[in-house]
Design a protein around this motif. Structure first.
Motif, mmCIF file in Angstrom:
data_model
loop_
_atom_site.group_PDB
_atom_site.id
_atom_site.type_symbol
_atom_site.label_atom_id
_atom_site.label_comp_id
_atom_site.label_asym_id
_atom_site.label_seq_id
_atom_site.Cartn_x
_atom_site.Cartn_y
_atom_site.Cartn_z
ATOM 1 N N PRO A 52 36.915 123.616 -58.911
ATOM 2 C CA PRO A 52 37.000 122.239 -58.417
ATOM 3 C C PRO A 52 38.335 121.952 -57.743
ATOM 4 O O PRO A 52 39.366 122.548 -58.077
ATOM 5 C CB PRO A 52 36.848 121.408 -59.702
ATOM 6 N N ASP A 53 38.299 121.054 -56.778
ATOM 7 C CA ASP A 53 39.497 120.566 -56.123
ATOM 8 C C ASP A 53 40.218 119.626 -57.101
ATOM 9 O O ASP A 53 39.633 118.649 -57.574
ATOM 10 C CB ASP A 53 39.109 119.813 -54.845
ATOM 11 N N LEU A 54 41.480 119.887 -57.397
ATOM 12 C CA LEU A 54 42.192 119.132 -58.416
ATOM 13 C C LEU A 54 42.632 117.748 -57.954
ATOM 14 O O LEU A 54 43.289 117.021 -58.711
ATOM 15 C CB LEU A 54 43.402 119.926 -58.910
ATOM 16 N N TYR A 55 42.271 117.361 -56.724
ATOM 17 C CA TYR A 55 42.434 115.976 -56.300
ATOM 18 C C TYR A 55 41.095 115.236 -56.328
ATOM 19 O O TYR A 55 41.043 114.042 -56.024
ATOM 20 C CB TYR A 55 43.031 115.907 -54.889
ATOM 21 N N GLN A 56 40.018 115.946 -56.685
ATOM 22 C CA GLN A 56 38.688 115.341 -56.741
ATOM 23 C C GLN A 56 38.082 115.425 -58.144
ATOM 24 O O GLN A 56 37.320 114.555 -58.549
ATOM 25 C CB GLN A 56 37.773 116.031 -55.725
ATOM 26 N N TRP A 57 38.411 116.458 -58.865
ATOM 27 C CA TRP A 57 37.995 116.650 -60.266
ATOM 28 C C TRP A 57 39.245 116.443 -61.097
ATOM 29 O O TRP A 57 40.143 117.283 -61.103
ATOM 30 C CB TRP A 57 37.420 118.057 -60.419
ATOM 31 N N ILE A 58 39.355 115.284 -61.792
ATOM 32 C CA ILE A 58 40.666 114.912 -62.346
ATOM 33 C C ILE A 58 40.597 114.464 -63.813
ATOM 34 O O ILE A 58 41.234 113.463 -64.181
ATOM 35 C CB ILE A 58 41.324 113.810 -61.496
ATOM 36 N N PRO A 59 39.886 115.170 -64.685
ATOM 37 C CA PRO A 59 39.900 114.766 -66.093
ATOM 38 C C PRO A 59 41.276 114.887 -66.733
ATOM 39 O O PRO A 59 41.539 114.252 -67.770
ATOM 40 C CB PRO A 59 38.892 115.718 -66.743
#
Length: 459
Positions: free
Chosen positions: A366-373
């Motif tokens: 996942p892109d870490l600016y879009q998937w941000i748990p």
């Protein structure tokens, strides 16, 4: 003064919006997106007027902005975790402290914690009842607190037992007090602030004893985080003070204990309602011989965190007047909130976003600016890799040793626990011990005309 440009938002009074945010956070934020689009303003207690965003480009811009433009929200947990906590620090002080905390959670050091996680999981699973329903969240809480005490605090014996009893209520009370005004009048003997300070004094005394023991026994052979912090040095060669170490250890517990346990309870809740995913996970575990990696398990953990994020917002405060964020121009002191739920629900980022589908993460991370748990930018959770390892080992051990029985019950609703969003019934499960042959789950699937979406509705 620079002209301010902001989107529309609900006109209801602040206390009404605050009550709605507390009682129906995920449902409410989705309704606001339907009405106002991917950005809107809200007015809630503590934070006041705030801009809520979920556009990927604007989220990335916010997370990559420097501390001169935006900083961490205030008030935050730093008020109760201590002035040395990463939550309390800003700017260059935050950068320097974070640099010292990175090494214990990566590479060889991280791998050293795997056996601790498996040992604690095996011990807890031995107490699970067979053939009857029970909530798994309390068990997951016990696993994660024991892991943190051993891997982070290096605690054992009397200190282990006392911290195990002291820390959960200390963090729970502290998280509730963190966003409340500190009373100006003297604290009453029975006031929550006085109770918190008494627990914090006891915690500090225990950490002092642990530090004395660690330095007396020698640090070279120890892998726990406390020992590593005692050996760490700032760029000028100076050491962390004992107070800073105590604050950071408490920060690691507050940030990682409940959130990891809650995600594991959500994983149980999701897998029981998706038997095809469950069967594939068991097949993968059996092929590994009950140990090692697992691409589908990794993907499943990512998907649980996408569809059931335990933290539903990430915030920043604007530090410069006229800050331009995408389409909006913000005044100094204005709060910006990233809605994790809306970002994870975005169909342009995650097609069929309401479906629980781990395979979406098999081919690409996942892109870490879009998937941000775990949040994002320079304030992304420093223990993210540790939490991921912990969840992976717990899930692997559970599927190796137990049969998790599927169900056709409705999805468990979201329940706010203050810091986290947990399954309302605690991630209920029915399990039985697995035979030596490691049988694969062959249980009835939910009726074909009843598919579950990730927002708790049937269709």
């Amino acid at each position: 003064m620079t002209a301010v440009t902001l989107p529309a938002g609900p006109p209801t009074p602040r206390f009404v919006q605050g009550a709605y945010a507390l009682t129906a956070p995920s449902h409410g934020i989705r309704r606001l997106r339907v009405r106002y689009g991917d950005a809107f303003t809200i007015n809630v207690p503590v934070f006041g007027r705030a801009l809520v965003i979920s556009d990927p480009a604007e989220v990335k811009q916010l997370f990559t902005a420097g501390p001169e433009a935006v900083e961490n929200l205030d008030p935050n947990l730093g008020r109760v975790l201590g002035p040395g906590s990463l939550f309390a620090l800003t700017g260059d002080e935050h950068r320097k402290q974070r640099k010292l905390l990175v090494p214990p959670f990566h590479g060889r050091r991280l791998a050293a914690y795997e056996k601790i996680v498996e040992d604690e999981t095996v011990r807890e699973l031995a107490s699970w009842p067979q053939g009857r329903v029970f909530a798994t969240l309390p068990s997951m809480m016990r696993i994660t607190i024991n892991v943190i005490l051993r891997a982070v605090f290096g605690a054992e014996g009397a200190e282990f037992a006392r911290l195990r009893a002291l820390l959960p209520p200390l963090v729970t009370l502290g998280s509730r007090l963190a966003v409340l005004p500190v009373p100006e009048l003297p604290f009453g003997r029975l006031s929550p602030w006085n109770r918190f300070r008494a627990m914090r004094r006891e915690y500090d005394a225990i950490v002092e004893r642990l530090i004395a023991r660690a330095t007396g026994e020698g640090l070279d052979e120890r892998d726990d985080v406390l020992a590593l912090l005692l050996q760490s040095r700032y760029e000028d060669g100076s050491r962390m003070s004992h107070g800073q170490i105590a604050d950071q250890l408490l920060t690691l517990l507050a940030a990682g204990h409940e959130t990891t346990a809650t995600t594991l309870a959500w994983a149980v809740e999701r897998l029981r309602r998706h038997p095809a995913v469950l069967r594939e996970l068991v097949t993968e575990v059996d092929a590994e011989g009950g140990a090692g990696g697992g691409a589908f398990r990794d993907a499943t953990i990512l998907e649980v965190q996408r569809t059931r994020p335990v933290i539903d917002l990430v915030g920043r405060v604007v530090r410069t007047d006229g800050y331009r964020l995408g389409r909006w121009t913000l005044p100094e002191g204005y709060t910006v909130i990233v809605s994790v739920v809306l970002l994870h629900d975005d169909e342009s980022l995650f097609p069929n976003a309401r479906e629980f589908d781990p395979s979406r993460f098999l081919q690409a991370r996942p892109d870490l600016y879009q998937w941000i748990p775990f949040g994002g930018g320079t304030r992304r959770c420093i223990g993210a890799a540790f939490a991921t390892l912990e969840m992976n080992v717990v899930l692997r051990t559970l599927l190796r040793d137990l049969t998790l029985m599927p169900t056709t019950e409705r999805d468990e609703r979201w329940h706010s626990r203050g810091i986290t969003n947990a399954p309302a019934k605690g991630g209920r499960a029915i399990v039985r011990r697995r035979s030596v042959t490691r049988e694969v789950v062959h249980s009835a699937r939910p009726p074909a005309d009843r598919r579950h979406t990730s927002d708790g509705r049937d269709r």
